[in-house]
Design an enzyme around this catalytic site. Structure first.
Site, PDB file in Angstrom:
ATOM      1  N   ALA A   9      55.185  68.021  65.098  1.00  0.00           N
ATOM      2  CA  ALA A   9      55.398  69.450  65.318  1.00  0.00           C
ATOM      3  C   ALA A   9      56.149  69.710  66.617  1.00  0.00           C
ATOM      4  O   ALA A   9      55.965  70.747  67.250  1.00  0.00           O
ATOM      5  CB  ALA A   9      54.046  70.172  65.338  1.00  0.00           C
ATOM      6  N   ALA A  10      56.997  68.757  67.009  1.00  0.00           N
ATOM      7  CA  ALA A  10      57.671  68.902  68.304  1.00  0.00           C
ATOM      8  C   ALA A  10      59.149  69.256  68.173  1.00  0.00           C
ATOM      9  O   ALA A  10      59.849  69.363  69.170  1.00  0.00           O
ATOM     10  CB  ALA A  10      57.531  67.613  69.112  1.00  0.00           C
ATOM     11  N   ARG A  15      67.084  76.072  63.587  1.00  0.00           N
ATOM     12  CA  ARG A  15      67.615  76.844  62.459  1.00  0.00           C
ATOM     13  C   ARG A  15      66.880  78.161  62.247  1.00  0.00           C
ATOM     14  O   ARG A  15      67.351  79.017  61.520  1.00  0.00           O
ATOM     15  CB  ARG A  15      67.579  75.963  61.190  1.00  0.00           C
ATOM     16  CG  ARG A  15      68.552  74.793  61.268  1.00  0.00           C
ATOM     17  CD  ARG A  15      68.267  73.713  60.230  1.00  0.00           C
ATOM     18  NE  ARG A  15      67.176  72.824  60.633  1.00  0.00           N
ATOM     19  CZ  ARG A  15      66.798  71.735  59.958  1.00  0.00           C
ATOM     20  NH1 ARG A  15      67.429  71.415  58.827  1.00  0.00           N
ATOM     21  NH2 ARG A  15      65.811  70.967  60.382  1.00  0.00           N
ATOM     22  N   THR A  81      62.262  62.266  64.302  1.00  0.00           N
ATOM     23  CA  THR A  81      60.920  62.077  63.742  1.00  0.00           C
ATOM     24  C   THR A  81      60.381  60.675  64.036  1.00  0.00           C
ATOM     25  O   THR A  81      59.166  60.506  64.207  1.00  0.00           O
ATOM     26  CB  THR A  81      60.940  62.318  62.222  1.00  0.00           C
ATOM     27  OG1 THR A  81      62.074  61.646  61.645  1.00  0.00           O
ATOM     28  CG2 THR A  81      61.059  63.796  61.905  1.00  0.00           C
ATOM     29  N   GLY A 140      65.931  64.326  52.694  1.00  0.00           N
ATOM     30  CA  GLY A 140      66.297  62.917  52.632  1.00  0.00           C
ATOM     31  C   GLY A 140      66.150  62.434  51.199  1.00  0.00           C
ATOM     32  O   GLY A 140      65.206  62.797  50.507  1.00  0.00           O
ATOM     33  N   ARG A 332      39.984 102.597  63.105  1.00  0.00           N
ATOM     34  CA  ARG A 332      40.388 101.688  64.178  1.00  0.00           C
ATOM     35  C   ARG A 332      39.188 100.840  64.610  1.00  0.00           C
ATOM     36  O   ARG A 332      38.058 101.088  64.216  1.00  0.00           O
ATOM     37  CB  ARG A 332      40.974 102.504  65.321  1.00  0.00           C
ATOM     38  CG  ARG A 332      42.320 103.145  64.913  1.00  0.00           C
ATOM     39  CD  ARG A 332      42.725 104.249  65.863  1.00  0.00           C
ATOM     40  NE  ARG A 332      42.680 103.792  67.238  1.00  0.00           N
ATOM     41  CZ  ARG A 332      42.581 104.622  68.290  1.00  0.00           C
ATOM     42  NH1 ARG A 332      42.514 105.934  68.108  1.00  0.00           N
ATOM     43  NH2 ARG A 332      42.556 104.133  69.506  1.00  0.00           N
ATOM     44  N   ASN A 376      27.265 116.216  58.397  1.00  0.00           N
ATOM     45  CA  ASN A 376      28.545 116.601  57.823  1.00  0.00           C
ATOM     46  C   ASN A 376      29.484 117.042  58.946  1.00  0.00           C
ATOM     47  O   ASN A 376      29.114 117.847  59.795  1.00  0.00           O
ATOM     48  CB  ASN A 376      28.343 117.754  56.842  1.00  0.00           C
ATOM     49  CG  ASN A 376      29.626 118.042  56.082  1.00  0.00           C
ATOM     50  OD1 ASN A 376      29.979 117.332  55.157  1.00  0.00           O
ATOM     51  ND2 ASN A 376      30.338 119.075  56.501  1.00  0.00           N
ATOM     52  N   ASN A 385      37.100 112.852  73.383  1.00  0.00           N
ATOM     53  CA  ASN A 385      36.342 111.773  74.023  1.00  0.00           C
ATOM     54  C   ASN A 385      36.957 111.308  75.329  1.00  0.00           C
ATOM     55  O   ASN A 385      36.372 110.528  76.045  1.00  0.00           O
ATOM     56  CB  ASN A 385      36.188 110.592  73.058  1.00  0.00           C
ATOM     57  CG  ASN A 385      37.525 110.050  72.598  1.00  0.00           C
ATOM     58  OD1 ASN A 385      38.488 110.804  72.418  1.00  0.00           O
ATOM     59  ND2 ASN A 385      37.612 108.759  72.403  1.00  0.00           N
ATOM     60  N   SER A 404      33.844 123.737  60.675  1.00  0.00           N
ATOM     61  CA  SER A 404      35.272 123.427  60.700  1.00  0.00           C
ATOM     62  C   SER A 404      35.871 123.693  62.070  1.00  0.00           C
ATOM     63  O   SER A 404      35.511 124.653  62.742  1.00  0.00           O
ATOM     64  CB  SER A 404      36.010 124.294  59.681  1.00  0.00           C
ATOM     65  OG  SER A 404      35.599 123.922  58.397  1.00  0.00           O
TER      66      SER A 404
HETATM   67  C1  UD1 Z   1      62.702  65.669  57.447  1.00  0.00           C
HETATM   68  C2  UD1 Z   1      63.076  64.264  56.981  1.00  0.00           C
HETATM   69  C3  UD1 Z   1      63.631  64.337  55.563  1.00  0.00           C
HETATM   70  C4  UD1 Z   1      62.621  64.974  54.635  1.00  0.00           C
HETATM   71  C5  UD1 Z   1      62.160  66.336  55.175  1.00  0.00           C
HETATM   72  C6  UD1 Z   1      60.972  66.821  54.371  1.00  0.00           C
HETATM   73  C7  UD1 Z   1      63.754  62.969  58.933  1.00  0.00           C
HETATM   74  C8  UD1 Z   1      64.875  62.516  59.778  1.00  0.00           C
HETATM   75  N1  UD1 Z   1      64.067  63.740  57.891  1.00  0.00           N
HETATM   76  O1  UD1 Z   1      63.902  66.447  57.490  1.00  0.00           O
HETATM   77  O2  UD1 Z   1      63.911  63.022  55.097  1.00  0.00           O
HETATM   78  O3  UD1 Z   1      63.187  65.131  53.344  1.00  0.00           O
HETATM   79  O4  UD1 Z   1      61.737  66.219  56.550  1.00  0.00           O
HETATM   80  O5  UD1 Z   1      60.553  68.096  54.799  1.00  0.00           O
HETATM   81  O6  UD1 Z   1      62.611  62.618  59.208  1.00  0.00           O
HETATM   82  N2  UD1 Z   1      59.932  66.705  64.731  1.00  0.00           N
HETATM   83  C9  UD1 Z   1      59.347  66.262  65.896  1.00  0.00           C
HETATM   84  N3  UD1 Z   1      60.133  65.663  66.848  1.00  0.00           N
HETATM   85  C10 UD1 Z   1      61.467  65.478  66.661  1.00  0.00           C
HETATM   86  C11 UD1 Z   1      62.056  65.920  65.462  1.00  0.00           C
HETATM   87  C12 UD1 Z   1      61.259  66.532  64.504  1.00  0.00           C
HETATM   88  O7  UD1 Z   1      58.143  66.405  66.106  1.00  0.00           O
HETATM   89  O8  UD1 Z   1      62.094  64.920  67.558  1.00  0.00           O
HETATM   90  C13 UD1 Z   1      59.075  67.358  63.724  1.00  0.00           C
HETATM   91  C14 UD1 Z   1      59.514  68.787  63.424  1.00  0.00           C
HETATM   92  O9  UD1 Z   1      58.822  69.702  64.273  1.00  0.00           O
HETATM   93  C15 UD1 Z   1      59.146  68.951  61.955  1.00  0.00           C
HETATM   94  C16 UD1 Z   1      59.167  67.538  61.409  1.00  0.00           C
HETATM   95  O10 UD1 Z   1      59.181  66.672  62.511  1.00  0.00           O
HETATM   96  O11 UD1 Z   1      57.844  69.487  61.800  1.00  0.00           O
HETATM   97  C17 UD1 Z   1      60.411  67.306  60.552  1.00  0.00           C
HETATM   98  O12 UD1 Z   1      61.565  67.556  61.343  1.00  0.00           O
HETATM   99  P1  UD1 Z   1      62.774  68.431  60.785  1.00  0.00           P
HETATM  100  O13 UD1 Z   1      63.811  68.510  61.838  1.00  0.00           O
HETATM  101  O14 UD1 Z   1      62.267  69.677  60.213  1.00  0.00           O
HETATM  102  O15 UD1 Z   1      63.312  67.441  59.643  1.00  0.00           O
HETATM  103  P2  UD1 Z   1      64.019  67.839  58.287  1.00  0.00           P
HETATM  104  O16 UD1 Z   1      65.475  68.062  58.549  1.00  0.00           O
HETATM  105  O17 UD1 Z   1      63.282  68.883  57.570  1.00  0.00           O
HETATM  106 CA    CA Z   2      61.664  70.324  58.098  1.00  0.00          CA
END
Ligand code: UD1
Ligand code: CA
Length: 458
Positions: A9-10, A15, A81, A140, A332, A376, A385, A404
């Site tokens: 998640a980094a 995009r 990744t 991929g 609220r 009522n 208030n 009323s």
């Molecule tokens: C990635 C895969 C792709 C696959 C797709 C499925 C790679 C290179 N590609 O593409 O094959 O079909 O997911 O959804 O793995 N992230 C990090 N650090 C980084 C880069 C990414 O933590 O340096 C995390 C992102 O936050 C994300 C996940 O890895 O949650 C996937 O990265 P993202 O850039 O979204 O890859 P995709 O282009 O979707």
């Molecule tokens: Ca992705």
């Protein structure tokens, strides 16, 4: 099961063109990353590691309670990744590891569990979750080497025209043997279109070690990742459909699931009815036989058995059994309607209790008020208030009758079976059974609410 999990998640989520980290964007009332964590929660995993960017604290805060029990590790620079997994492996020594992206909110627990089981059963070095996508653009591609074995994964941007024809894609979820994974990560480079360490590139070195690299195919519905705002909307719609189907199978009537927005954290009892154009958000709970909607938004609130809420907004409130709200009410935070109470047309409440069977049928503002049973509140009446500096309380005792257009200038107490005249401006204290009339109101003892109670007093 001797397995750990690493969630990636980094990434910088370029995009999405957002100031908010991608994995904190919400779908069905929960951050994308929260859906992934929730899907992993029931699995018997050892460590749950989430690899995050240096905006760690923001991400942890955005997850709220879903961050409990998670180890967050920081990938300083998003080098791909493969690099993210290397960071996440710190402290994980052996056994199996499940790797998932943090931007794929649709994976279900059963699918992730089945992947781990297939991996353990086959003795593979790596098992990759794959799917045949109707439109594989951006994913991929999985290049098989025969049977269930995978030769390699080629990213969309690096694929040849022939490889782009392949519809089987890498879902981004893998089970690995930890020792083989660590070794393979040391062997991958950045010689590709994005100059990144691709996780998929570890498959070659793992296969070379002699252990098989297998595909585990699933349906395409769970696969979509969120890389753009358009994909975010699509994933949210799919999650909503799933949530609505789930509640319908539990006996809830949802008249039009397509226009009903139910967050993942909501609970609904059987035989409740949700009418179209309704939003049930946050930690809302709906009781049996309650009817909500149409055109209603309920946030972090409880609607008890048999209550009804129509064309209204209800936030941080609790609505007792058989109580009714709307049309066009705004409740609220801090509002409580006891059994059979009513907040009707154009009624606004805040930090107020309306006691059992008490009614404000139309055009009222009730703030910081405590209303007893069987009272009522007439049309046009409000609690004043706020004195410009402080908030003050209004007490309306059992069976009081607010005429009323009464202005109740707080702090003020209207006693039991007391009454106020139309248009009166009331401050201080109206004794039990007394009547307050005029501007400013005069007190007439013993001339209070003369109406017979609807139900005999007990
Ligand atoms: C990635 C895969 C792709 C696959 C797709 C499925 C790679 C290179 N590609 O593409 O094959 O079909 O997911 O959804 O793995 N992230 C990090 N650090 C980084 C880069 C990414 O933590 O340096 C995390 C992102 O936050 C994300 C996940 O890895 O949650 C996937 O990265 P993202 O850039 O979204 O890859 P995709 O282009 O979707
Ligand atoms: Ca992705």
């Amino acid at each position: 099961m001797d397995a750990d999990a690493i969630v990636l998640a980094a990434g910088d989520g370029k995009r999405l063109k957002s100031r908010l980290p991608k994995v904190l964007h919400h779908a069905a009332g929960r951050p994308l990353l929260g859906h992934v964590i929730a899907a992993l929660a029931p699995l018997p995993l050892r460590r749950r590691v989430v690899v995050v960017s240096p905006r760690r604290d923001e991400i942890v805060a955005g997850l709220g309670g879903l961050a409990d029990g998670i180890d967050f590790v920081v990938q300083e620079v998003p080098r791909g990744t493969g690099d993210a997994v290397r960071v996440g492996l710190d402290g994980i020594e052996e056994g199996a590891v499940l790797v998932t992206p943090g931007d794929t909110p649709l994976f279900e627990t059963e699918t992730l569990g089945a992947l781990l089981e297939a991996h353990a059963a086959s003795g593979a070095g790596a098992t990759v979750l794959t799917a045949d996508m109707p439109d594989p653009t951006g994913y991929g591609r999985v290049i098989r080497s025969g049977g269930d074995s995978i030769d390699r994964i080629v990213e969309h941007r690096d694929a040849s025209p022939a490889e782009l024809e392949v519809r089987e894609i890498n879902a981004g979820v893998y089970a690995f043997d930890v020792v083989l994974l660590r070794e393979a990560l040391g062997r991958i480079g950045t010689d590709n279109a994005q100059g990144e360490h691709y996780l998929g590139d570890v498959l070659g070195p793992i296969a070379a070690s002699g252990r098989p690299v297998m595909a585990f195919k699933t349906g395409h519905e769970e696969v979509p990742g969120v890389n753009s705002r358009a994909q975010l909307a699509e994933a949210a719609a799919a999650l909503r459909r799933r949530v609505a189907l789930g509640w319908m199978s539990e006996g809830v009537t949802i008249v039009d699931p397509a226009t009903t927005y139910i967050d993942a954290g909501v609970t609904i009892a059987a035989d409740a009815t949700i009418l179209p154009f309704t939003f049930l958000e946050g930690t809302t709970t709906i009781g049996a036989g309650a009817e909500v909607g149409p055109q209603t938004r309920v946030v972090d609130s409880t609607i008890e058995e048999g209550a009804s809420v129509t064309f209204s907004v209800v936030r941080g409130s609790s609505i007792g059994p058989g109580a009714s709200v709307g049309p066009y009410a705004s409740l609220r935070p801090g509002t409580r309607l006891e059994r059979g109470a009513r907040a009707g047309t154009f009624v606004e409440t805040k930090n107020t209790t309306i006691g059992e069977g008490s009614k404000a049928n139309h055009l009222a503002y009730l703030g910081d008020a405590e209303i007893g049973r069987g009272a009522n509140v007439g049309a046009g009446s409000i609690t004043c208030n706020w004195d410009g500096r402080d908030k003050h309380k209004t007490l309306i005792e059992d069976e009081a009758y607010i005429g009323s257009d009464t202005m109740l200038v707080a702090p003020v107490r209207v006693g039991k079976r007391a009454a106020t005249g139309a248009g009166s401006v009331v401050r201080g204290e109206v004794p039990d059974e007394a009547l307050a009339v005029g501007v400013p109101a005069r007190i007439i003892e013993g001339k209070g609410n003369r109406m017979e109670p609807k139900e005999p007093r007990t």
